[in-house]
Design a protein around this motif. Sequence first.
Motif, PDB file in Angstrom:
ATOM      1  N   ARG A  43       4.678   3.031  13.812  1.00  0.00           N
ATOM      2  CA  ARG A  43       3.940   3.899  12.895  1.00  0.00           C
ATOM      3  C   ARG A  43       4.441   3.723  11.463  1.00  0.00           C
ATOM      4  NH1 ARG A  43       4.205   7.680  17.230  1.00  0.00           N
ATOM      5  NH2 ARG A  43       6.097   8.600  16.339  1.00  0.00           N
ATOM      6  N   TYR A  44       5.764   3.677  11.329  1.00  0.00           N
ATOM      7  CA  TYR A  44       6.349   3.517   9.997  1.00  0.00           C
ATOM      8  C   TYR A  44       5.972   2.163   9.385  1.00  0.00           C
ATOM      9  CZ  TYR A  44       9.823   2.519   6.420  1.00  0.00           C
ATOM     10  OH  TYR A  44      10.421   2.157   5.243  1.00  0.00           O
ATOM     11  N   ARG A  45       6.086   1.089  10.157  1.00  0.00           N
ATOM     12  CA  ARG A  45       5.766  -0.246   9.643  1.00  0.00           C
ATOM     13  C   ARG A  45       4.300  -0.349   9.244  1.00  0.00           C
ATOM     14  NH1 ARG A  45       8.093  -5.468  12.602  1.00  0.00           N
ATOM     15  NH2 ARG A  45       6.826  -6.259  10.893  1.00  0.00           N
ATOM     16  N   GLU A  46       3.426   0.188  10.100  1.00  0.00           N
ATOM     17  CA  GLU A  46       1.995   0.123   9.805  1.00  0.00           C
ATOM     18  C   GLU A  46       1.669   0.862   8.511  1.00  0.00           C
ATOM     19  OE1 GLU A  46      -2.317   1.269  11.880  1.00  0.00           O
ATOM     20  OE2 GLU A  46      -0.424   1.701  12.914  1.00  0.00           O
ATOM     21  N   MET A  47       2.289   2.046   8.334  1.00  0.00           N
ATOM     22  CA  MET A  47       2.035   2.827   7.132  1.00  0.00           C
ATOM     23  C   MET A  47       2.601   2.127   5.895  1.00  0.00           C
ATOM     24  SD  MET A  47       2.790   6.895   6.562  1.00  0.00           S
ATOM     25  CE  MET A  47       1.988   7.263   8.124  1.00  0.00           C
ATOM     26  N   ALA A  48       3.805   1.546   6.019  1.00  0.00           N
ATOM     27  CA  ALA A  48       4.423   0.848   4.887  1.00  0.00           C
ATOM     28  C   ALA A  48       3.612  -0.380   4.488  1.00  0.00           C
ATOM     29  CB  ALA A  48       5.852   0.447   5.248  1.00  0.00           C
ATOM     30  N   GLU A  49       3.098  -1.109   5.476  1.00  0.00           N
ATOM     31  CA  GLU A  49       2.291  -2.295   5.184  1.00  0.00           C
ATOM     32  C   GLU A  49       0.955  -1.909   4.555  1.00  0.00           C
ATOM     33  OE1 GLU A  49       2.144  -4.174   8.965  1.00  0.00           O
ATOM     34  OE2 GLU A  49       4.224  -4.904   8.869  1.00  0.00           O
ATOM     35  N   ASP A  50       0.351  -0.823   5.068  1.00  0.00           N
ATOM     36  CA  ASP A  50      -0.910  -0.349   4.481  1.00  0.00           C
ATOM     37  C   ASP A  50      -0.691   0.107   3.033  1.00  0.00           C
ATOM     38  OD1 ASP A  50      -2.198  -0.892   6.826  1.00  0.00           O
ATOM     39  OD2 ASP A  50      -2.327   1.195   7.498  1.00  0.00           O
ATOM     40  N   LEU A  51       0.441   0.762   2.792  1.00  0.00           N
ATOM     41  CA  LEU A  51       0.748   1.215   1.437  1.00  0.00           C
ATOM     42  C   LEU A  51       0.898   0.025   0.498  1.00  0.00           C
ATOM     43  CD1 LEU A  51       1.559   3.265  -0.729  1.00  0.00           C
ATOM     44  CD2 LEU A  51       3.902   3.216   0.215  1.00  0.00           C
ATOM     45  N   GLU A  52       1.606  -0.992   0.957  1.00  0.00           N
ATOM     46  CA  GLU A  52       1.803  -2.180   0.119  1.00  0.00           C
ATOM     47  C   GLU A  52       0.464  -2.840  -0.220  1.00  0.00           C
ATOM     48  OE1 GLU A  52       4.268  -6.443   0.238  1.00  0.00           O
ATOM     49  OE2 GLU A  52       4.521  -4.934   1.825  1.00  0.00           O
ATOM     50  N   ALA A  53      -0.428  -2.934   0.758  1.00  0.00           N
ATOM     51  CA  ALA A  53      -1.738  -3.552   0.523  1.00  0.00           C
ATOM     52  C   ALA A  53      -2.576  -2.710  -0.432  1.00  0.00           C
ATOM     53  CB  ALA A  53      -2.465  -3.725   1.856  1.00  0.00           C
ATOM     54  N   ALA A  54      -2.539  -1.384  -0.263  1.00  0.00           N
ATOM     55  CA  ALA A  54      -3.317  -0.500  -1.134  1.00  0.00           C
ATOM     56  C   ALA A  54      -2.810  -0.566  -2.571  1.00  0.00           C
ATOM     57  CB  ALA A  54      -3.250   0.929  -0.602  1.00  0.00           C
ATOM     58  N   GLN A  55      -1.498  -0.660  -2.733  1.00  0.00           N
ATOM     59  CA  GLN A  55      -0.933  -0.726  -4.084  1.00  0.00           C
ATOM     60  C   GLN A  55      -1.352  -2.003  -4.806  1.00  0.00           C
ATOM     61  OE1 GLN A  55       3.202  -0.171  -3.051  1.00  0.00           O
ATOM     62  NE2 GLN A  55       3.205   1.985  -3.695  1.00  0.00           N
ATOM     63  N   GLU A  56      -1.484  -3.095  -4.054  1.00  0.00           N
ATOM     64  CA  GLU A  56      -1.894  -4.360  -4.657  1.00  0.00           C
ATOM     65  C   GLU A  56      -3.326  -4.295  -5.193  1.00  0.00           C
ATOM     66  OE1 GLU A  56      -1.353  -7.349  -1.736  1.00  0.00           O
ATOM     67  OE2 GLU A  56       0.853  -7.331  -1.859  1.00  0.00           O
ATOM     68  N   MET A  57      -4.154  -3.449  -4.541  1.00  0.00           N
ATOM     69  CA  MET A  57      -5.560  -3.347  -4.935  1.00  0.00           C
ATOM     70  C   MET A  57      -5.835  -2.140  -5.823  1.00  0.00           C
ATOM     71  SD  MET A  57      -6.917  -5.934  -3.297  1.00  0.00           S
ATOM     72  CE  MET A  57      -8.668  -5.563  -3.282  1.00  0.00           C
TER      73      MET A  57
END
Length: 362
Positions: free
Chosen positions: A55-69
Amino acid sequence: MAQEEQFPAAQSACDEYADLERQMSRQEVASDPNAMRRLGRRHAELSVIVAAYRRYREMAEDLEAAQEMADDDAEFAAEAKRLESRLPAAEEALRTALIPRDPDDARDTIMEIKAGTGGDEAALFAGDLLRMYTRYAEKRGWTVAVQSENGTELGGIKDIQIAIRAKGNPAPEDGVWASLKYEGGVHRVQRIPVTESQGRIQTSAAGVIVFPEADEDDDEIDIDPKDLKIDIFMSSGPGGQSVNTTYSAVRMTHIPTGVVVSMQDEKSQIQNRAAALRVLKSRLLAMKHEQEAAEAADMRHSQVRSLDRSERIRTYNFPENRIVDHRTNYKAYNLDQVLDGDLQAVVDSDIQADEAERLSRD
């Protein structure tokens, strides 16, 4: 920082979890109930960490992708803010999951209830405790098997030993030991005994001992047959009367430690021997873990209580319909419901106090 570098223990848990799944899928393991139970217990323990880490990894990866966009799209910017606010909670949940648990939490439990001071009234109260734990086990979906019992003519319990077992391989927090390890100690009752003609309130007590049940193939404890003294005797019922005509009851003494186990409720001497040996193994396992914890100067209060009947842990006051747990200061006025098996709120107060203590140390 990559999640693997930030939480190496979580990544190690994931690797072990995957290895366990490979082992459990093998035919020779799947056909061995003892091996499946042992591996399944560890699998369930790790599943809590693995789920929190994923759950933590998925949320951290989603956050990183959202920040890039985020600079190019307002919706991604809003999503980044939302994820950023939720990530600390996911990280805290993972850190909590990584705190070492009692390794026995998922194990089944052996419980002994013994009448203490108070004569017949204490024996009747011991019977009330037996019913309370039996009803609680039923509510949790556990099974209860009587292993030995000595009753009184009034229907009370001098002493009884029961095995309380979960079905399948529960997660550690759902294991029998995880909840019942806090029950060891002196339970005090205040009420008007049925034998009291003057209507006076009497205080009596019963002692409870609990310890995790060892697996039959548990190689952590090795008992040399030469260290055992085995006596065979006739089973007895209420008041000491004989309940059968064969000498099938077994008293097993472990000479090096002096631990004595009696078993009489199985149908044959062979079955009583096997049951007594398993209980003896469980007692020795509990003693070993207690000694290891003491040597490491990390003895958990919950484990101390589980093996120390000298500590008064709870009072059951009938005139006020009140129950008090003296370790957590839990108090409620629903004693009748608690004795009918609604014990969870009391147990939860001990679990929460124990978890708070672990969090403060780690």
